[in-house]
Each structure stands twice: as C-alpha cells, then as structure tokens.
Scaffold this active site. Sequence first.
Site, PDB file in Angstrom:
ATOM      1  N   HIS A 132      34.535  33.593 140.089  1.00  0.00           N
ATOM      2  CA  HIS A 132      35.278  34.291 139.038  1.00  0.00           C
ATOM      3  C   HIS A 132      36.772  34.092 139.296  1.00  0.00           C
ATOM      4  CE1 HIS A 132      31.410  36.727 138.638  1.00  0.00           C
ATOM      5  NE2 HIS A 132      31.526  35.930 137.599  1.00  0.00           N
ATOM      6  N   GLU A 315      30.286  40.306 148.178  1.00  0.00           N
ATOM      7  CA  GLU A 315      31.463  40.997 147.633  1.00  0.00           C
ATOM      8  C   GLU A 315      32.312  41.373 148.833  1.00  0.00           C
ATOM      9  OE1 GLU A 315      31.891  41.384 144.441  1.00  0.00           O
ATOM     10  OE2 GLU A 315      29.887  41.076 143.584  1.00  0.00           O
TER      11      GLU A 315
END
Length: 501
Positions: A132, A315
């Site tokens: 992303h 993450e």
Amino acid sequence: MILSLLFLSLNLSSLFRLSASRGSAADRFYRSGDVHVDGIYVRSGRQLLAGENFRMTEEQYIQMLDKLAQGYMSNFDLDKAIKDFHRRCSNISRIYSIGKSVLGVPLWTIEISNMPGKKEAEPAFKFIGNVHGDEPVGRELLLLLANWLCDNYKSDPLATLIVDNVHLHILPSMNPDGFALRRRNNANNIDLNRDFPDQFFPLNDDMDLRQPETKAIMNWVDDIEFTASASLHGGALVANYPWDGTEDKKRKYYGCPDDETYKFLATLYSGSHYNMSKSTEFPQGITNGALWYPIYGGMQDWNYIHHGCFELTLEISDNKWPNASELPTLWEYNRMSMLNLVAGIVKTGIHGRVISSDEGKPLPASITLRGINYTIAASKSLADYHRLVAPGQTYEVIVTMPGYKPKSACVDGDRAVTIDFVLEPAHGNDSQVLEGSGCYIGSKSRFQVMEYMPEPQLQLYVLLIILISAFLCLAMRKKSLRSNHHMVNQRHSPQPKRAAV
Ligand SMILES: [Zn+2]
C-alpha cells in the site's frame, strides 16, 4: 463535553486502525483524488481529529502528506539505495526488476545469498514492502535489513546462516506509484492487496483487468519457488495469517489446513518483536485474517493456495507515517523478528530431495503430511522440497510421483530434518496408494494413539474402557451409599459431651 470528545476520539482511532491496514473497511474511505475521509483527515501527532472544522483543501492535504514523507526515501532515493547496496555487497547479492508499475517504475528486487542467481537445493524467502503506497515503513526497513545482512555476514551467526542457506528476495516497494501519490492504491486506483485471484469469489479472474504490479508478483512467484514470505504493512501491530477471507463473508476464525504451522510462524515474528506480542488488541500479537476482518483477493491466501508459499501479512507500525526519525527504532523493534522468520525456514521444517532409483534424476514429486490436506511440490529443477511444520508433533511425510511407488517416513517436527526420498519406478500392478506407516502422528495424545490403532485392537481397547467404567461406577455407587449412611449417622449422633472436669 470532555467525555464526548474522548468517546469520539476513541471511536475514530479504532475506525482508523481497522481501515488503515489490510483495509477492507478502507475501501469505504479511501478513493482516488478524495481529500476527505468521511470528515476524518487531520492528524494531530498520532491522533486523528474529525468534524467539519478540520476539513482541509486538497492542497493542504497534499502539503500534509509531503510533510509526513519528509525524511523517507523518495522513489528516486530508493532506486539509488538499491543500486548502492548492490555495488557495496555484490559478492552476496544481485538486483533484478520483476516488472514495472503502471507509471513505468521498475520493481527492483534484491536477492541475497552466497550464490545469488544460482539454483540451489535451498529454500527461498521473499519480503515485500509498500504494498500500500501510504504504508512506507516496510520499504525503509527492508533496505536496512539488506544492509545489515551485508555488514554482518561472516561475523554474526544468524546473518551467516541466512546468507549461506537461504535465497532471500527483497522487493522494497510493490507500489511505488501509490507511494509517490501518497495513497494506498496504485496509479489505476486499485488496492493491490485485493487484486489477486480469490479462492471463494471470481472477482479477479479477468486477466485483462489485473494490475501490472500484481501480474509481476504472480510471474515472479511462478518462477522462483518460494517456501515462505511476508508482506509489510502499517496501521496496526500484528502478525496476520490465513485465511484472510471466508466462504460466507462472515467475520470469524477461519483457519487453513496449516493453521498450526501458521500460528507458529506468526508467533515467531511477534515473539521476537520488541512489543508486538504484548498487544492488548491481539492475543500474542497474532491474528487469523478472517477473524480480524475478512478480505478477498488478498496476496497472502493466493501464495499459500497456488504456490505452496507460506505468507504472513505483517502490520509493523500502528502509525502509517511515523516521523522518519523513528525509523531506526522501528528497525530495532523488527530486526530480530525479520531475521528469525527467515532463519526459521531452515532452523525448522522438513527438507530434502526426491530422486529416482533408476537414473538418479530429480523428481518434482508431491509432498503431503498425513492428516493435513495440503500438498507442496518438490522444485522442478533440483527436486528439493522444504515443508514447514509446527514443532511439537510427529509427522508422516508422504511422497508421491506418477509412475513411481510412493514412499513415506516418520519425522519429528521439533527440529529441522533433512530426509531424501529415492523412489522406485512402479510397474503394472504396483499400488499407488500408500498404507499408513504406523507413525504416531500428532502430539501423541491418547486420542491420537487410538486413531492409529489397528481395528481389532481398538475394539478391545473400547471394551476394556467400558468394563473399567462400569466397575468404577459400581464402586462409586457403593461408596456413596456408605457415605450417605455415615452422614445420616453423623447428623443424628449427639454432640460429643464436654469432658467433665
Ligand atoms: Zn497495507
């Protein structure tokens, strides 16, 4: 007033956290060219504020993003950093591009190995950063990782183990266009972590609609037989593992056949991290993807289903754009996790080669473990296989190849095991089905022992249990009658008289 503000900020921070990372919810908020995220936009430090008063103009928003990106490598800087790394460490690396982004930026990749570019009977691992565009921490850490391995090869045992025994491929940025645009999606405004073929829904089956970045990854994974991988994201702090989606689109725990192995790998990362395992949101700092929130068309599940590659979605930072001055600290927080995860694919698991007994030729055979509905293939060129497993169990490895008699072996999953299989050619009426080898599979609990007991013995065992239970029942009944009688007697017995003085 204070309470309602607190309530609002808590709600917003949880909303942002959910939307910010792998991001199904994000699709509702992030759109190309949008500068308002449902009125939520401005960051004050690490907090988000909301409401009409905080709306910004597009220009202000871009200025804010540029400010956030200060101190981070631009795409130009990244390109240079990759080439500088290779110049400095050419003895243990090569660089190559796996394709180009929509805007034509090469997707530069670093391979680190003592034999870069050579096929060896060794496992391969890949790290992918910046899937992303607005999650840039990973691309920074991956360059630090490459340089650290180069600096510590031959002096640090973990660095040496990785360089000598693994082919480590690092793609620092999968989405350089998204990074340049300071947004999640690529230049065609597609979320690349929703662009892979999905196991439940045909949403991405049209090859013509697939993004160049996605195609590049798919061709790459076809070419290099990766054993495991991890993609790096931001917006949360957790190691996420398959499945990411559910068949009925409901949010729930939905484990893949290798759930135990995945939990082991995810825990290996979170447990080696400075504070991931101390998460109050995710027990042990790990989560099943579908339990967190289901997504479809993700890269992680596709890797496992189509290529035998065990991928995690990591993450690595609650804040997507921490101040660049925090990057060295974030590197220290993640360094051991990254190293242990890569080293884990040689320090654990079942490894070996499959060759034919007649000509000694490599056989790209199928490798399965009894009781786990999942198959990996030995590599096409050297027929080496690398099967990751959860420690603490015994496994029966079954090797099959059309035209050859199958073979199996019992293996203790507690440490890395190397076991080569030599298969004999099958003749007309040779069975292609392998009988159970009598391994005690699993954690050797009584249930497991029963499961693998031959049938007549099993019946005897059950009969014995029934007889013992019946005997115990009778004995207990007698005892309880006797004790009831005793209690009745006690209740009615007079208090002991005080001794007369
Ligand atoms: Zn992400």
